[in-house]
Design an enzyme around this catalytic site. Structure first.
Site, PDB file in Angstrom:
ATOM      1  N   LYS A 174      34.344  37.896  46.074  1.00 22.85           N
ATOM      2  CA  LYS A 174      35.682  37.279  46.175  1.00 22.85           C
ATOM      3  C   LYS A 174      36.625  38.169  46.980  1.00 22.85           C
ATOM      4  O   LYS A 174      37.302  37.700  47.897  1.00 22.85           O
ATOM      5  CB  LYS A 174      36.269  37.024  44.780  1.00 22.85           C
ATOM      6  CG  LYS A 174      35.411  36.116  43.904  1.00 22.85           C
ATOM      7  CD  LYS A 174      36.033  35.866  42.554  1.00 22.85           C
ATOM      8  CE  LYS A 174      36.186  37.090  41.668  1.00 22.85           C
ATOM      9  NZ  LYS A 174      34.910  37.732  41.253  1.00 22.85           N
ATOM     10  N   ARG A 180      41.355  32.710  35.038  1.00 17.18           N
ATOM     11  CA  ARG A 180      40.059  33.095  34.460  1.00 17.18           C
ATOM     12  C   ARG A 180      39.803  32.405  33.141  1.00 17.18           C
ATOM     13  O   ARG A 180      38.744  32.615  32.544  1.00 17.18           O
ATOM     14  CB  ARG A 180      40.052  34.602  34.219  1.00 17.18           C
ATOM     15  CG  ARG A 180      39.327  35.397  35.280  1.00 17.18           C
ATOM     16  CD  ARG A 180      39.494  36.846  34.898  1.00 17.18           C
ATOM     17  NE  ARG A 180      38.452  37.675  35.385  1.00 17.18           N
ATOM     18  CZ  ARG A 180      38.549  38.407  36.488  1.00 17.18           C
ATOM     19  NH1 ARG A 180      39.611  38.349  37.241  1.00 17.18           N
ATOM     20  NH2 ARG A 180      37.551  39.199  36.845  1.00 17.18           N
ATOM     21  N   ARG A 220      28.663  49.283  44.735  1.00 25.85           N
ATOM     22  CA  ARG A 220      30.020  49.172  45.307  1.00 25.85           C
ATOM     23  C   ARG A 220      30.737  50.519  45.285  1.00 25.85           C
ATOM     24  O   ARG A 220      30.685  51.251  44.299  1.00 25.85           O
ATOM     25  CB  ARG A 220      30.845  48.160  44.509  1.00 25.85           C
ATOM     26  CG  ARG A 220      32.310  48.176  44.923  1.00 25.85           C
ATOM     27  CD  ARG A 220      33.098  46.993  44.451  1.00 25.85           C
ATOM     28  NE  ARG A 220      32.977  46.723  43.045  1.00 25.85           N
ATOM     29  CZ  ARG A 220      33.382  45.598  42.473  1.00 25.85           C
ATOM     30  NH1 ARG A 220      33.912  44.652  43.206  1.00 25.85           N
ATOM     31  NH2 ARG A 220      33.244  45.419  41.178  1.00 25.85           N
ATOM     32  N   ARG A 234      34.276  52.151  40.698  1.00 21.93           N
ATOM     33  CA  ARG A 234      35.236  51.657  39.725  1.00 21.93           C
ATOM     34  C   ARG A 234      34.769  51.955  38.311  1.00 21.93           C
ATOM     35  O   ARG A 234      33.592  51.870  38.018  1.00 21.93           O
ATOM     36  CB  ARG A 234      35.402  50.137  39.906  1.00 21.93           C
ATOM     37  CG  ARG A 234      36.662  49.749  40.593  1.00 21.93           C
ATOM     38  CD  ARG A 234      36.687  48.310  41.008  1.00 21.93           C
ATOM     39  NE  ARG A 234      36.467  47.346  39.931  1.00 21.93           N
ATOM     40  CZ  ARG A 234      36.538  46.026  40.100  1.00 21.93           C
ATOM     41  NH1 ARG A 234      36.852  45.531  41.287  1.00 21.93           N
ATOM     42  NH2 ARG A 234      36.320  45.202  39.094  1.00 21.93           N
ATOM     43  N   ARG A 259      31.074  42.021  31.384  1.00 24.05           N
ATOM     44  CA  ARG A 259      31.925  41.220  32.281  1.00 24.05           C
ATOM     45  C   ARG A 259      31.226  39.903  32.630  1.00 24.05           C
ATOM     46  O   ARG A 259      31.872  38.864  32.739  1.00 24.05           O
ATOM     47  CB  ARG A 259      32.242  42.013  33.554  1.00 24.05           C
ATOM     48  CG  ARG A 259      33.316  43.072  33.328  1.00 24.05           C
ATOM     49  CD  ARG A 259      33.356  44.104  34.444  1.00 24.05           C
ATOM     50  NE  ARG A 259      33.663  43.556  35.741  1.00 24.05           N
ATOM     51  CZ  ARG A 259      33.428  44.188  36.883  1.00 24.05           C
ATOM     52  NH1 ARG A 259      32.906  45.398  36.876  1.00 24.05           N
ATOM     53  NH2 ARG A 259      33.735  43.627  38.019  1.00 24.05           N
TER      54      ARG A 259
HETATM   55  P1  AP5 Z   1      33.445  42.244  45.993  1.00 21.40           P
HETATM   56  O1  AP5 Z   1      33.981  41.471  47.155  1.00 21.40           O
HETATM   57  O2  AP5 Z   1      34.168  43.495  45.587  1.00 21.40           O
HETATM   58  O3  AP5 Z   1      33.249  41.262  44.736  1.00 21.40           O
HETATM   59  P2  AP5 Z   1      34.307  40.566  43.775  1.00 21.40           P
HETATM   60  O4  AP5 Z   1      33.814  39.164  43.539  1.00 21.40           O
HETATM   61  O5  AP5 Z   1      35.710  40.714  44.299  1.00 21.40           O
HETATM   62  O6  AP5 Z   1      34.039  41.411  42.468  1.00 21.40           O
HETATM   63  P3  AP5 Z   1      34.973  42.102  41.404  1.00 21.40           P
HETATM   64  O7  AP5 Z   1      34.055  42.957  40.565  1.00 21.40           O
HETATM   65  O8  AP5 Z   1      36.159  42.777  42.031  1.00 21.40           O
HETATM   66  O9  AP5 Z   1      35.444  40.884  40.597  1.00 21.40           O
HETATM   67  P4  AP5 Z   1      35.918  40.842  39.170  1.00 21.40           P
HETATM   68  O10 AP5 Z   1      36.352  39.432  39.130  1.00 21.40           O
HETATM   69  O11 AP5 Z   1      34.978  41.244  38.112  1.00 21.40           O
HETATM   70  O12 AP5 Z   1      37.009  42.015  39.090  1.00 21.40           O
HETATM   71  P5  AP5 Z   1      38.606  42.012  39.046  1.00 21.40           P
HETATM   72  O13 AP5 Z   1      39.075  43.189  39.782  1.00 21.40           O
HETATM   73  O14 AP5 Z   1      39.152  40.667  39.397  1.00 21.40           O
HETATM   74  O15 AP5 Z   1      31.905  42.564  46.294  1.00 21.40           O
HETATM   75  C1  AP5 Z   1      31.101  43.321  45.390  1.00 21.40           C
HETATM   76  C2  AP5 Z   1      30.146  44.246  46.190  1.00 21.40           C
HETATM   77  O16 AP5 Z   1      29.189  43.437  46.899  1.00 21.40           O
HETATM   78  C3  AP5 Z   1      30.849  45.086  47.263  1.00 21.40           C
HETATM   79  O17 AP5 Z   1      30.234  46.345  47.318  1.00 21.40           O
HETATM   80  C4  AP5 Z   1      30.652  44.306  48.582  1.00 21.40           C
HETATM   81  O18 AP5 Z   1      30.585  45.180  49.708  1.00 21.40           O
HETATM   82  C5  AP5 Z   1      29.301  43.623  48.334  1.00 21.40           C
HETATM   83  N1  AP5 Z   1      29.242  42.277  48.903  1.00 21.40           N
HETATM   84  C6  AP5 Z   1      30.232  41.328  48.915  1.00 21.40           C
HETATM   85  N2  AP5 Z   1      29.802  40.188  49.475  1.00 21.40           N
HETATM   86  C7  AP5 Z   1      28.487  40.404  49.831  1.00 21.40           C
HETATM   87  C8  AP5 Z   1      27.480  39.595  50.431  1.00 21.40           C
HETATM   88  N3  AP5 Z   1      27.729  38.319  50.812  1.00 21.40           N
HETATM   89  N4  AP5 Z   1      26.257  40.156  50.625  1.00 21.40           N
HETATM   90  C9  AP5 Z   1      25.984  41.431  50.253  1.00 21.40           C
HETATM   91  N5  AP5 Z   1      26.893  42.249  49.685  1.00 21.40           N
HETATM   92  C10 AP5 Z   1      28.143  41.738  49.466  1.00 21.40           C
HETATM   93  O19 AP5 Z   1      38.886  42.189  37.478  1.00 21.40           O
HETATM   94  C11 AP5 Z   1      38.650  43.415  36.796  1.00 21.40           C
HETATM   95  C12 AP5 Z   1      39.149  43.310  35.354  1.00 21.40           C
HETATM   96  O20 AP5 Z   1      40.585  43.061  35.326  1.00 21.40           O
HETATM   97  C13 AP5 Z   1      38.557  42.171  34.506  1.00 21.40           C
HETATM   98  O21 AP5 Z   1      37.313  42.522  33.944  1.00 21.40           O
HETATM   99  C14 AP5 Z   1      39.667  41.981  33.450  1.00 21.40           C
HETATM  100  O22 AP5 Z   1      39.608  42.968  32.468  1.00 21.40           O
HETATM  101  C15 AP5 Z   1      40.942  42.196  34.251  1.00 21.40           C
HETATM  102  N6  AP5 Z   1      41.493  40.927  34.814  1.00 21.40           N
HETATM  103  C16 AP5 Z   1      41.651  40.635  36.147  1.00 21.40           C
HETATM  104  N7  AP5 Z   1      42.151  39.392  36.294  1.00 21.40           N
HETATM  105  C17 AP5 Z   1      42.295  38.890  35.035  1.00 21.40           C
HETATM  106  C18 AP5 Z   1      42.732  37.636  34.520  1.00 21.40           C
HETATM  107  N8  AP5 Z   1      43.115  36.631  35.346  1.00 21.40           N
HETATM  108  N9  AP5 Z   1      42.754  37.456  33.189  1.00 21.40           N
HETATM  109  C19 AP5 Z   1      42.389  38.438  32.340  1.00 21.40           C
HETATM  110  N10 AP5 Z   1      41.940  39.654  32.757  1.00 21.40           N
HETATM  111  C20 AP5 Z   1      41.898  39.870  34.082  1.00 21.40           C
END
Ligand code: AP5
Length: 223
Positions: free
Chosen positions: A16, A91, A130, A162, A173
């Site tokens: 994402k 979410r 990552r 991270r 997660r």
């Molecule tokens: P990346 O693009 O970083 O993936 P992502 O989908 O953004 O993954 P996240 O882990 O950031 O998502 P998340 O939803 O768990 O975390 P968030 O920060 O929102 O890609 C991942 C890796 O793969 C990278 O190394 C990249 O280079 C590689 N890659 C990407 N695309 C690729 C491809 N096509 N092919 C090969 N490699 C690829 O949330 C963190 C925490 O915050 C949550 O657990 C929760 O505690 C809290 N939180 C955040 N939002 C909320 C909410 N709305 N409600 C409640 N809690 C929340």
């Protein structure tokens, strides 16, 4: 031209954030990532950041009322008035309802919910490799998108892993995603807003598919 009010859905590690960085350049909408906002609040040791820390480190969701208040305040900022790309929000169904109500109140509506999907084993491999530049937020993968030199970005910053990317937290997660966030797929599908993308493809291909879809959606809205 019509406004783009977009959300990105998908499991942790589906790509994402990777796609959001490209799409905000393509379409000129701000990238609003609730995970990034929470990590910034943690780093600044604000009350919100301290509260969020325990939930994030366990791989749990931060409580709805906290995250909804944070997001609605952000959406009221000037740069989000003509469009946005939400990454990591909503979410839960409660968050989705709150977003819908807020948009309706301002005579706005979602343009599309973009689902980037990938199976658990793929995202686990991605998350474990990552690495992030803590200064700029630029994301790499040790194998799939390697940094310019091992462990370092072009600006000399040391790349870090991270806190919540440890294997046991990633598993939690994913459980939380399947239980609490995946129901949003049917929620937006029923509203005719859902577009699905195969997140297992290389980043350039995922990007090309999303961009083509958004161009079509926009043309249809403008017709
Ligand atoms: P990346 O693009 O970083 O993936 P992502 O989908 O953004 O993954 P996240 O882990 O950031 O998502 P998340 O939803 O768990 O975390 P968030 O920060 O929102 O890609 C991942 C890796 O793969 C990278 O190394 C990249 O280079 C590689 N890659 C990407 N695309 C690729 C491809 N096509 N092919 C090969 N490699 C690829 O949330 C963190 C925490 O915050 C949550 O657990 C929760 O505690 C809290 N939180 C955040 N939002 C909320 C909410 N709305 N409600 C409640 N809690 C929340």
């Amino acid at each position: 031209m019509s406004e783009l009010d977009l959300i990105l859905l998908g499991p942790p590690g589906a790509g994402k954030g990777t796609q959001a960085a490209r799409l905000t350049e393509d379409f000129g909408v701000p990238h609003i990532a609730t995970g990034d906002m929470l990590r910034a609040a943690r780093a600044a040791k604000t009350e919100l950041g301290m509260l969020a820390q325990a939930f994030m480190d366990r791989g749990e969701l931060v409580p709805d009322h906290v995250i909804i208040a944070m997001l609605l305040e952000r959406l009221a900022a000037d740069d989000a008035r003509d469009g946005f790309l939400l990454d990591g929000f909503p979410r839960t169904i409660e968050q989705a309802d709150a977003l819908g109500a807020e948009l309706e109140e301002h005579d706005r509506w979602l343009t599309a919910a973009l689902l980037i999907d990938a199976p658990d084993e793929v995202v686990i491999a991605r998350i474990s490799g990552r690495r992030v530049n803590p200064r700029t937020g630029r994301v790499y993968h040790v194998e799939f998108d390697p940094p310019p030199q091992e462990g370092r970005d072009a600006d000399g910053s040391e790349l870090v892993q991270r806190e919540d990317d440890r294997a046991e937290t990633v598993r939690r997660r994913l459980e939380v995603y399947h239980a609490q966030t995946a129901p949003l797929i049917a929620y937006y599908d029923e509203k005719g807003l859902l577009w699905r993308f195969d997140g297992t493809l290389p980043p350039d291909q995922v990007h090309a598919h999303i961009r083509a879809t958004l161009s079509t959606v926009r043309r249809e809205e403008d017709a």
